[in-house]
Design a protein around this motif. Structure first.
Motif, PDB file in Angstrom:
ATOM      1  N   LYS A  80      40.398  11.425  24.464  1.00  0.00           N
ATOM      2  CA  LYS A  80      40.548  12.497  25.453  1.00  0.00           C
ATOM      3  C   LYS A  80      41.382  11.974  26.618  1.00  0.00           C
ATOM      4  N   SER A  81      42.510  12.647  26.881  1.00  0.00           N
ATOM      5  CA  SER A  81      43.419  12.226  27.940  1.00  0.00           C
ATOM      6  C   SER A  81      43.194  13.090  29.176  1.00  0.00           C
ATOM      7  N   PRO A  82      42.615  12.525  30.243  1.00  0.00           N
ATOM      8  CA  PRO A  82      42.251  13.324  31.411  1.00  0.00           C
ATOM      9  C   PRO A  82      43.445  13.699  32.282  1.00  0.00           C
ATOM     10  N   VAL A  83      43.347  14.862  32.889  1.00  0.00           N
ATOM     11  CA  VAL A  83      44.329  15.332  33.864  1.00  0.00           C
ATOM     12  C   VAL A  83      43.585  15.578  35.177  1.00  0.00           C
ATOM     13  N   VAL A  84      43.986  14.859  36.217  1.00  0.00           N
ATOM     14  CA  VAL A  84      43.347  15.000  37.523  1.00  0.00           C
ATOM     15  C   VAL A  84      44.263  15.809  38.440  1.00  0.00           C
ATOM     16  N   VAL A  85      43.713  16.874  39.024  1.00  0.00           N
ATOM     17  CA  VAL A  85      44.477  17.709  39.949  1.00  0.00           C
ATOM     18  C   VAL A  85      43.829  17.598  41.325  1.00  0.00           C
ATOM     19  N   ASP A  86      44.553  16.995  42.261  1.00  0.00           N
ATOM     20  CA  ASP A  86      44.051  16.805  43.620  1.00  0.00           C
ATOM     21  C   ASP A  86      43.981  18.151  44.349  1.00  0.00           C
ATOM     22  N   ALA A  87      43.077  18.242  45.303  1.00  0.00           N
ATOM     23  CA  ALA A  87      42.916  19.487  46.060  1.00  0.00           C
ATOM     24  C   ALA A  87      44.174  19.861  46.822  1.00  0.00           C
ATOM     25  N   ASN A  88      44.987  18.855  47.209  1.00  0.00           N
ATOM     26  CA  ASN A  88      46.175  19.187  48.000  1.00  0.00           C
ATOM     27  C   ASN A  88      47.281  19.843  47.183  1.00  0.00           C
ATOM     28  N   ILE A  89      47.097  19.920  45.868  1.00  0.00           N
ATOM     29  CA  ILE A  89      48.049  20.647  45.021  1.00  0.00           C
ATOM     30  C   ILE A  89      47.812  22.157  45.124  1.00  0.00           C
ATOM     31  N   ASN A  90      46.578  22.535  45.488  1.00  0.00           N
ATOM     32  CA  ASN A  90      46.216  23.944  45.673  1.00  0.00           C
ATOM     33  C   ASN A  90      46.434  24.757  44.398  1.00  0.00           C
ATOM     34  N   LEU A  91      45.997  24.179  43.279  1.00  0.00           N
ATOM     35  CA  LEU A  91      46.118  24.876  42.001  1.00  0.00           C
ATOM     36  C   LEU A  91      44.837  25.664  41.726  1.00  0.00           C
ATOM     37  N   LYS A  92      44.961  26.961  41.422  1.00  0.00           N
ATOM     38  CA  LYS A  92      43.808  27.808  41.144  1.00  0.00           C
ATOM     39  C   LYS A  92      43.780  28.169  39.663  1.00  0.00           C
ATOM     40  N   VAL A  93      42.606  28.431  39.135  1.00  0.00           N
ATOM     41  CA  VAL A  93      42.443  28.751  37.721  1.00  0.00           C
ATOM     42  C   VAL A  93      43.210  30.000  37.342  1.00  0.00           C
ATOM     43  N   ASP A  94      43.238  30.986  38.229  1.00  0.00           N
ATOM     44  CA  ASP A  94      43.957  32.207  37.873  1.00  0.00           C
ATOM     45  C   ASP A  94      45.460  31.970  37.819  1.00  0.00           C
ATOM     46  N   ALA A  95      45.945  30.900  38.474  1.00  0.00           N
ATOM     47  CA  ALA A  95      47.355  30.543  38.371  1.00  0.00           C
ATOM     48  C   ALA A  95      47.667  30.055  36.954  1.00  0.00           C
ATOM     49  N   LEU A  96      46.763  29.301  36.371  1.00  0.00           N
ATOM     50  CA  LEU A  96      46.933  28.862  34.984  1.00  0.00           C
ATOM     51  C   LEU A  96      46.967  30.073  34.051  1.00  0.00           C
ATOM     52  N   SER A  97      46.068  30.987  34.263  1.00  0.00           N
ATOM     53  CA  SER A  97      46.012  32.189  33.426  1.00  0.00           C
ATOM     54  C   SER A  97      47.309  32.984  33.521  1.00  0.00           C
ATOM     55  N   ALA A  98      47.818  33.100  34.736  1.00  0.00           N
ATOM     56  CA  ALA A  98      49.055  33.856  34.936  1.00  0.00           C
ATOM     57  C   ALA A  98      50.226  33.191  34.217  1.00  0.00           C
TER      58      ALA A  98
END
Length: 442
Positions: free
Chosen positions: A216-234
């Motif tokens: 399993k290759s982890p992906v870490v997204v820091d809070a300062n990236i401001n990525l939201k789950v609905d952005a992934l969906s879009a």
């Protein structure tokens, strides 16, 4: 090719290798050029084979498989002379007068066992390294991608020197027959379960191995990236539309076994209700929509088994330290990814997370760089390849020292005394003054 034809193939190739022809620059270059002809003259057939096996979109087949193989071939042809050239090494006073060099020689007869997710590229990229290094090679493509396996057998048989490069098709019986033979190196790409079988078989003959495994290759997204789950969906909807399982740009699952395995991960009671996007399935066409699962339990199946499918579980943590601790508590991954604008976090991630490789603020791209080694660590594998690293993976670095008959150091030989001891110690340390003092008895 039947299992009986797999038996004895190593010794057959060993006879060819003994003639010395695979060691020549001319033979290596001719085989690399032949591989390049395959990818340039038969693009349509390769694309069709990948479509049959994986329903792989043409762009992905051309760019990530065909063009990647062509690039690897061209690099090897461009650099082959320099890769083969002996490397001069400085010598010490101990062996004066002398010269030394590292001579790169092929290991001999090698076995490459490939996998199904990129069945063309992951078969030919290590093969390119093995040929460039001057070995005789057996390639065992994955039977899980039968169209690509058949195509590789056909074209390699037509274009390459079949006395030194052979393709063995088949499944477990053929692979078992191959592993029972003595090889000078085995290169395996696949899962850890079979990797252990390969390693155990290799140990019987003290055969070195490269294991390209997964995990399993982890992906870490820091809070300062401001990525939201609905952005992934879009973004996923932009990629594949509102009916992703009907989209031609989405590959199929390789077979019904893997479709059922991925379905089992989604139907685990512990992830029930955790799907926030996707989840649609079409078993007839072996398609599963890209699926996002939010805050899945850490003891769920999907968090403890290799996914190898379009399923993305997301876990949120309160502190970045918790994220690093979670990664380091697991087996070492093949790759690790970080998205952040924090320079200190980047440095900490690179320093404290052990993984086969990393990409910061993107994914997978380190795999595409031929100047970087690609390989795992711990449970994700051992050894590395790509570009010059592929050549090195199938080579032995032989130390060669040459010296004349003059300048003998008598202190090397009995009878020993304290003066000889002082002189030799100073000689090894490169201490000229100490050698002079030892010679004059100080």
């Amino acid at each position: 090719m039947a299992a009986v034809e797999a038996e004895g193939v190593a010794e057959e190739l060993r006879s060819t290798y003994a003639t010395g022809k695979t060691k020549t620059f001319e033979w290596r270059a001719s085989q690399l050029k032949a591989l390049l002809k395959i990818v340039t003259h038969h693009e349509k057939e390769i694309v069709e084979a990948l479509r049959c096996d994986l329903n792989k979109p043409e762009l992905e087949a051309v760019v990530y498989e065909i063009a990647a193989v062509a690039s690897s071939c061209k690099l090897a042809l461009k650099e082959l002379y320099h890769w083969m050239k002996p490397q001069k090494v400085k010598t010490s006073l101990l062996s004066f007068p002398s010269s030394a060099e590292i001579v790169t020689e092929p290991l001999g007869v090698v076995l490459v066992i490939s996998t199904w997710n990129y069945p063309f590229f992951l078969s030919l990229d290590p093969l390119i390294g093995a040929i460039a290094a001057g070995n005789a090679v057996v390639l065992k493509p994955s039977e899980v991608a039968p169209a690509t396996s058949s195509l590789l057998s056909k074209f390699l048989g037509e274009y390459l020197d079949i006395s030194a490069v052979k393709v063995i098709e088949g499944a477990v019986p053929e692979t078992t027959a191959l592993l029972e033979q003595k090889w000078d190196k085995i290169f395996y790409t696949g899962n850890g379960k079979v990797g252990r079988i390969v390693l155990a078989a290799a140990a019987k003959h003290l055969t070195p191995v490269v294991l390209e495994l997964g995990g399993k290759s982890p992906v870490v997204v820091d809070a300062n990236i401001n990525l939201k789950v609905d952005a992934l969906s879009a973004e996923l909807q932009k990629f594949y539309g509102k009916d992703p399982v009907g989209c031609k740009d989405l590959s199929s699952i390789i077979n019904s076994h893997h479709f059922d395995r991925l379905t089992k991960l989604l139907e685990d009671q512990k992830v029930s209700g955790k799907i926030v996007y996707g989840g649609q399935r079409d078993k007839t066409n072996l398609k599963i929509a890209p699926t996002i699962l939010l805050d899945v339990p850490r003891d769920s199946l999907i968090m403890n088994e290799e996914i190898f499918g379009p399923l993305l579980p997301i876990i949120t943590v309160n502190k970045i330290e918790d994220c690093l601790g979670f990664i380091n508590a697991k087996e070492k991954p093949l790759a690790a990814y970080l998205f952040t604008n924090d320079k200190k976090l980047k440095e900490e991630f690179i320093r404290n997370v052990s993984a086969g490789g990393m990409t910061i603020n993107d994914t997978v791209l380190h795999f595409a760089e031929s100047g970087l080694p690609f390989g795992g660590v711990g449970e994700s594998g051992m050894g590395a390849y790509h570009g010059k690293f592929s050549f090195d993976a199938f080579s032995h670095k032989k130390a060669v020292l040459q010296r004349g008959f003059g300048g003998e150091v008598a202190a090397r030989y009995p009878p020993y005394d304290s003066g000889k001891s002082r002189f030799l110690r100073a000689l090894l340390e490169g201490n000229v003054l100490g050698m002079i003092r030892a010679l004059i008895g100080w």
